[in-house]
Design a protein around this motif. Structure first.
Motif, PDB file in Angstrom:
ATOM      1  N   PHE A 130     -21.142  38.359   5.317  1.00 53.35           N
ATOM      2  CA  PHE A 130     -21.904  37.135   5.607  1.00 53.35           C
ATOM      3  C   PHE A 130     -21.819  36.085   4.499  1.00 53.35           C
ATOM      4  O   PHE A 130     -22.624  35.158   4.468  1.00 53.35           O
ATOM      5  CB  PHE A 130     -23.380  37.465   5.898  1.00 53.35           C
ATOM      6  N   SER A 131     -20.856  36.222   3.592  1.00 53.01           N
ATOM      7  CA  SER A 131     -20.675  35.207   2.558  1.00 53.01           C
ATOM      8  C   SER A 131     -19.545  34.264   2.953  1.00 53.01           C
ATOM      9  O   SER A 131     -18.653  34.612   3.725  1.00 53.01           O
ATOM     10  CB  SER A 131     -20.380  35.857   1.205  1.00 53.01           C
ATOM     11  N   CYS A 132     -19.587  33.058   2.397  1.00 59.19           N
ATOM     12  CA  CYS A 132     -18.627  32.018   2.763  1.00 59.19           C
ATOM     13  C   CYS A 132     -17.982  31.423   1.518  1.00 59.19           C
ATOM     14  O   CYS A 132     -18.481  31.570   0.400  1.00 59.19           O
ATOM     15  CB  CYS A 132     -19.309  30.911   3.557  1.00 59.19           C
ATOM     16  N   ALA A 133     -16.872  30.743   1.734  1.00 61.08           N
ATOM     17  CA  ALA A 133     -16.164  30.090   0.634  1.00 61.08           C
ATOM     18  C   ALA A 133     -15.291  28.974   1.190  1.00 61.08           C
ATOM     19  O   ALA A 133     -14.976  28.940   2.386  1.00 61.08           O
ATOM     20  CB  ALA A 133     -15.310  31.090  -0.133  1.00 61.08           C
ATOM     21  N   LYS A 134     -14.922  28.070   0.325  1.00 59.23           N
ATOM     22  CA  LYS A 134     -13.933  27.040   0.653  1.00 59.23           C
ATOM     23  C   LYS A 134     -12.716  27.274  -0.237  1.00 59.23           C
ATOM     24  O   LYS A 134     -12.835  27.783  -1.359  1.00 59.23           O
ATOM     25  CB  LYS A 134     -14.491  25.639   0.415  1.00 59.23           C
ATOM     26  N   GLY A 135     -11.534  26.930   0.259  1.00 54.95           N
ATOM     27  CA  GLY A 135     -10.353  27.154  -0.553  1.00 54.95           C
ATOM     28  C   GLY A 135      -9.094  26.637   0.103  1.00 54.95           C
ATOM     29  O   GLY A 135      -9.117  26.079   1.206  1.00 54.95           O
ATOM     30  N   ARG A 136      -7.990  26.844  -0.587  1.00 53.39           N
ATOM     31  CA  ARG A 136      -6.681  26.399  -0.093  1.00 53.39           C
ATOM     32  C   ARG A 136      -5.628  27.463  -0.382  1.00 53.39           C
ATOM     33  O   ARG A 136      -5.700  28.179  -1.393  1.00 53.39           O
ATOM     34  CB  ARG A 136      -6.271  25.082  -0.767  1.00 53.39           C
ATOM     35  N   PHE A 137      -4.655  27.534   0.497  1.00 51.14           N
ATOM     36  CA  PHE A 137      -3.508  28.407   0.263  1.00 51.14           C
ATOM     37  C   PHE A 137      -2.527  27.703  -0.669  1.00 51.14           C
ATOM     38  O   PHE A 137      -2.353  26.487  -0.613  1.00 51.14           O
ATOM     39  CB  PHE A 137      -2.801  28.744   1.576  1.00 51.14           C
ATOM     40  N   LEU A 138      -1.893  28.489  -1.517  1.00 52.70           N
ATOM     41  CA  LEU A 138      -0.880  27.970  -2.426  1.00 52.70           C
ATOM     42  C   LEU A 138       0.517  28.118  -1.841  1.00 52.70           C
ATOM     43  O   LEU A 138       0.755  28.984  -0.990  1.00 52.70           O
ATOM     44  CB  LEU A 138      -0.937  28.726  -3.755  1.00 52.70           C
ATOM     45  N   ASN A 139       1.430  27.306  -2.316  1.00 50.31           N
ATOM     46  CA  ASN A 139       2.844  27.478  -1.991  1.00 50.31           C
ATOM     47  C   ASN A 139       3.423  28.567  -2.880  1.00 50.31           C
ATOM     48  O   ASN A 139       4.430  28.383  -3.564  1.00 50.31           O
ATOM     49  CB  ASN A 139       3.610  26.170  -2.219  1.00 50.31           C
ATOM     50  N   GLU A 140       2.742  29.689  -2.896  1.00 53.82           N
ATOM     51  CA  GLU A 140       3.143  30.811  -3.745  1.00 53.82           C
ATOM     52  C   GLU A 140       2.913  32.101  -2.996  1.00 53.82           C
ATOM     53  O   GLU A 140       1.816  32.347  -2.483  1.00 53.82           O
ATOM     54  CB  GLU A 140       2.342  30.809  -5.052  1.00 53.82           C
ATOM     55  N   ARG A 141       3.949  32.895  -2.927  1.00 53.96           N
ATOM     56  CA  ARG A 141       3.870  34.205  -2.284  1.00 53.96           C
ATOM     57  C   ARG A 141       4.409  35.267  -3.237  1.00 53.96           C
ATOM     58  O   ARG A 141       5.179  34.948  -4.135  1.00 53.96           O
ATOM     59  CB  ARG A 141       4.676  34.206  -0.977  1.00 53.96           C
ATOM     60  N   PRO A 142       4.019  36.522  -3.045  1.00 50.07           N
ATOM     61  CA  PRO A 142       4.413  37.573  -4.001  1.00 50.07           C
ATOM     62  C   PRO A 142       5.819  38.103  -3.779  1.00 50.07           C
ATOM     63  O   PRO A 142       6.057  39.303  -3.750  1.00 50.07           O
ATOM     64  CB  PRO A 142       3.366  38.664  -3.747  1.00 50.07           C
ATOM     65  N   TYR A 143       6.760  37.180  -3.640  1.00 50.78           N
ATOM     66  CA  TYR A 143       8.153  37.563  -3.431  1.00 50.78           C
ATOM     67  C   TYR A 143       9.022  36.768  -4.396  1.00 50.78           C
ATOM     68  O   TYR A 143       8.644  35.687  -4.841  1.00 50.78           O
ATOM     69  CB  TYR A 143       8.590  37.288  -1.992  1.00 50.78           C
ATOM     70  N   GLU A 144      10.185  37.278  -4.696  1.00 48.82           N
ATOM     71  CA  GLU A 144      11.104  36.583  -5.580  1.00 48.82           C
ATOM     72  C   GLU A 144      11.428  35.208  -5.003  1.00 48.82           C
ATOM     73  O   GLU A 144      11.796  35.073  -3.837  1.00 48.82           O
ATOM     74  CB  GLU A 144      12.398  37.389  -5.756  1.00 48.82           C
TER      75      GLU A 144
END
Length: 281
Positions: A185-199
Motif C-alpha cells: 500500500f505504499s506509493c512512489a514517483k519515478g522514471r525509468f533510465l536508459n540503462e539496463r543490466p546488459y553489456e
C-alpha cells in the motif's frame, strides 16, 4: 620496494572479477597508486592525521565517485573497491566507511535526483495479491498508476510473524541497509533510465516520463535471481531494491528505475481500504 604490498597484485586480483568492466578496473588500479602511497609514505602521501585511516577513506571515496560517474552498478563497484582496499591491507578502513561513501546508500549520481534506484522485471496481474487479496488490475484501473510487487527485502515484516509473504511492511532497519521502505500500500514517483543490466545497455538519461507506482504485491526472495530476500541482500545485477511490474510502460525491458516514495492518491487509498482492513485484522 620495502613493502610486499605491490600495486600489480591488487590490480591483478580486481581484474579477475568477471562482473567488472575494464574501464572500472583501470580506474581502480590507478587509484591504487594513491592508496598505496598514502599507506606506505610514498610520493603524494597525505600528512599524518588523528585517524590513521582517514586519508585512505577519502581516497576510496574518490574511487567511488569515479565509478559512479562511469555508471557502474554501485554494489559491484563496492565489491571491487573492497577487494582492492583489502589487498593493500586496509580492510578496516573500508569497513569503517559510512554510506554513501562505500556505495551502500543511493547516490544522486546514480539516481538522477530521485531518492532510490531499483532493478525491474515484469510478471502480469494477480486477482488476489499478497497485499490483502487485492486485484492488481482493478486497483489501478483508470488511475494512471502502475502496480508493482516490491522485493521481499523492501517489505520484510509479514503478518503473524511469518517469514513471507502476506501483508508485508517495511522493516525499520531497512533504510540503514540501503533498502527503500516500500511495503504493501505504499506509493512512489519515478522514471525509468536508459540503462539496463546488459553489456552496452547504458545510453544515458531517462527512458520515460515520470510515472507513479503502488505496491500491491510481493516478489519473494530468490538468492540467485532478481528479488532480494532480506534487507541488505544484493540481487544478480548488484541492486538492493527491486520492483516486479504488472505492466511496465511500452519499450521497457529490465531498465533500472529511480524513484522517491510519496503519499498515495485519495482514490487509491479508497481502493486499498479493503485490503488494508484484511491486513490489520
Amino acid at each position: 620496494p620495502a613493502s610486499s604490498h605491490s600495486i600489480e597484485e591488487p590490480c591483478r586480483l580486481v581484474a579477475m572479477a568477471p562482473r567488472v568492466r575494464c574501464r572500472l578496473v583501470a580506474a581502480l588500479c590507478l587509484a591504487a597508486v594513491a592508496l598505496a602511497a598514502g599507506r606506505l609514505g610514498g610520493p603524494g602521501a597525505s600528512a599524518p592525521e588523528a585517524d590513521g585511516n582517514a586519508s585512505v577513506i577519502r581516497n576510496v571515496s574518490d574511487v567511488s565517485a569515479a565509478a559512479m560517474q562511469m555508471h557502474e552498478p554501485t554494489a559491484v563497484a563496492a565489491d571491487v573497491a573492497a577487494e582492492l582496499v583489502a589487498s593493500i591491507g586496509n580492510r578496516t578502513a573500508f569497513d569503517k566507511m559510512p554510506p554513501p561513501m562505500n556505495f551502500m546508500a543511493s547516490s544522486s549520481k546514480t539516481t538522477m535526483g530521485y531518492g532510490w534506484r531499483a532493478s525491474t522485471t515484469r510478471y502480469g496481474d494477480s486477482d488476489a495479491s499478497s497485499c490483502g487479496g487485492l486485484s492488481t488490475s482493478k486497483l489501478i484501473a483508470g488511475t494512471g498508476y502502475h502496480s508493482v510487487a516490491s522485493s521481499q527485502a523492501m517489505q520484510s515484516l509479514f503478518k503473524w510473524g511469518a517469514p513471507c509473504c502476506y501483508c508485508g511492511e517495511a522493516a525499520p532497519h531497512a533504510l540503514s541497509q540501503g533498502v527503500a521502505p516500500m511495503g504493501c500500500f505504499s506509493c512512489a514517483k519515478g522514471r525509468f533510465l536508459n540503462e539496463r543490466p546488459y553489456e552496452g545497455g547504458d545510453e544515458g538519461g531517462f527512458a520515460t516520463d515520470e510515472i507513479r507506482i503502488v505496491v500491491s504485491d510481493v516478489c519473494p526472495g530468490d538468492s540467485a535471481g532478481w528479488c532480494q530476500g532480506k534487507p541488505g541482500d544484493k540481487n544478480l545485477v548488484g541492486e538492493r531494491n527491486h520492483f516486479d511490474f504488472s505492466l511496465p510502460p511500452s519499450g521497457i525491458n529490465n531498465n533500472f528505475f529511480v524513484f522517491t516514495p510519496e503519499e498515495c492518491s485519495p482514490e487509491l487509498k479508497l481502493r486499498m481500504a479493503a485490503g488494508q482492513g484484511r491486513c490489520n485484522r
